[in-house]
Design an enzyme around this catalytic site. Structure first.
Site, PDB file in Angstrom:
ATOM      1  N   CYS A  85       0.944  -1.047   0.069  1.00  0.00           N
ATOM      2  CA  CYS A  85      -0.145   0.090  -0.077  1.00  0.00           C
ATOM      3  C   CYS A  85       0.807   1.507  -0.065  1.00  0.00           C
ATOM      4  O   CYS A  85       1.730   1.433   1.014  1.00  0.00           O
ATOM      5  CB  CYS A  85      -0.968   0.034   1.208  1.00  0.00           C
ATOM      6  SG  CYS A  85      -2.119   1.155   0.973  1.00  0.00           S
ATOM      7  N   CYS A 235      -3.377   7.192  -4.808  1.00  0.00           N
ATOM      8  CA  CYS A 235      -3.124   5.493  -4.799  1.00  0.00           C
ATOM      9  C   CYS A 235      -1.577   5.299  -5.221  1.00  0.00           C
ATOM     10  O   CYS A 235      -1.363   4.903  -6.141  1.00  0.00           O
ATOM     11  CB  CYS A 235      -3.964   4.791  -5.468  1.00  0.00           C
ATOM     12  SG  CYS A 235      -4.011   3.124  -5.129  1.00  0.00           S
TER      13      CYS A 235
HETATM   14  O1  PYC Z   1      -1.823   3.883  -2.015  1.00  0.00           O
HETATM   15  O2  PYC Z   1      -1.350   1.821  -2.649  1.00  0.00           O
HETATM   16  C1  PYC Z   1      -2.168   2.850  -2.313  1.00  0.00           C
HETATM   17  C2  PYC Z   1      -3.631   2.236  -1.658  1.00  0.00           C
HETATM   18  C3  PYC Z   1      -4.141   1.186  -1.815  1.00  0.00           C
HETATM   19  C4  PYC Z   1      -5.431   1.065  -1.529  1.00  0.00           C
HETATM   20  C5  PYC Z   1      -5.460   2.508  -0.962  1.00  0.00           C
HETATM   21  N1  PYC Z   1      -4.484   3.089  -1.155  1.00  0.00           N
END
Ligand code: PYC
Length: 310
Positions: A85, A235
């Site tokens: 993550c 993300c």
């Molecule tokens: O930042 O990789 C990320 C992530 C995955 C799910 C929520 N954030």
């Protein structure tokens, strides 16, 4: 149970410092499998209401099992483990700095999908160098009831993603409801068609792209996470999957920076280098802020001590 909460570009992380379950011995991958198989009540009780909400990613901090790592960590949400993550790794960096466990510089962190590196620039700014990321399938088309055909790429960035270049819905906070419904339907259409990542892995993250709102950025995204919440940040693993596609399409050269905006307008600066296995090694830089240092209380007479599940 002591937890430290933070947010990275708006996306929350809860690091469990003390009081997590005993996962026994073995590799981190084996212990992560035990967390998912035997301790989902623990995961739900940490991240879900009434103590949390479905956007929180939990991070169970464990002593390093390798001499070259500063910590081991297993990421989880309300449903399952997350292999890696990105935002939570940035949050972990700010948390370890808050705890005075790391100082500025580079630190290796062991995750169930491999060793990643965090670089603490200052108390809030962290770069994560992720596991090697790659595109698995190009131009896959699925028919989504009521919305028509969607073509996208399947890529690995530490989690599995389906990436659609041109969102038909504008990527603005006012559209979070329709974007969530649409991406859930795209994910269901992939499931129905049997489209998976390598070895039959569930594609649990859906990512839509569109033009940025800020001229200094290159792109904007909306990301649906496995538990059904949307990512407030751009993300980290989704950016890694995006970098793999940009690299393989010849759109972005190694070491060139790309600024990715989230649906709420927060940003990561991302870049890559080619790795030893012909995949890309992404680096994601963002800012995280610690928001609380708390003890979670589990009263045995509390009917909702294990979280409210829907
Ligand atoms: O930042 O990789 C990320 C992530 C995955 C799910 C929520 N954030």
């Amino acid at each position: 149970m002591r937890v430290i909460d933070s947010h990275t570009a708006g996306e929350p992380t809860r690091v469990v410092i003390e009081g997590g379950p005993d996962l026994g011995t073995g590799s981190l991958k084996e212990r992560a499998a035990r967390l998912e198989a035997d301790h989902l009540d623990f995961c739900a009780s940490v991240v879900l209401e009434p103590r949390g909400h479905d956007a929180i990613v939990g991070a169970l901090l464990l002593p390093p099992s390798r001499d070259d790592c500063a910590a081991s960590v297993i990421f989880f949400n309300n449903l399952q483990n997350l292999g890696m993550c990105g935002h939570a790794s940035i949050g972990l960096g700010a948390t370890l700095a808050y705890l005075d466990r790391i100082g500025p510089g580079r630190h290796k962190i062991e995750t169930p999908v491999g060793v990643v590196e965090i670089q603490l620039h200052d108390a809030n700014t962290v770069s994560v160098t992720n596991v090697e990321s790659y595109r698995y399938l190009k131009d896959v088309t699925v028919e989504v009831e009521g919305h028509g055909a969607f073509t996208g790429d399947v890529a690995w960035g530490g989690n599995w993603f389906f990436l659609v270049k041109d969102s038909p819905v504008e990527l603005i906070p006012a559209n979070i409801g329709p974007l969530t419904n649409l991406t859930r339907k795209i994910r269901a259409a992939l499931d129905t068609k049997g489209i998976t990542g390598a070895d039959g892995a569930w594609i649990d993250h859906i990512e839509l792209f569109g033009p940025p709102k800020d001229r200094a950025s290159d792109s904007r995204n909306f990301v649906l996470c496995p538990g059904g919440a949307y990512d407030r940040s751009p993300c980290g693993t989704g950016c890694s999957a995006k970098l793999a596609c940009l690299a393989e399409d010849g759109i972005l050269e190694p070491d060139r920076e790309w600024v990715q905006e989230s649906v709420i307008g927060s940003t990561y600066t991302i870049s890559y280098q080619w790795g030893e296995n012909g995949a890309v090694v992404p680096t994601v830089t963002g800012q995280a802020f610690v928001t609380s240092d708390a003890n979670l209380i589990f009263d045995v007479s509390d009917p909702y001590r294990l979280g409210i599940r829907s």
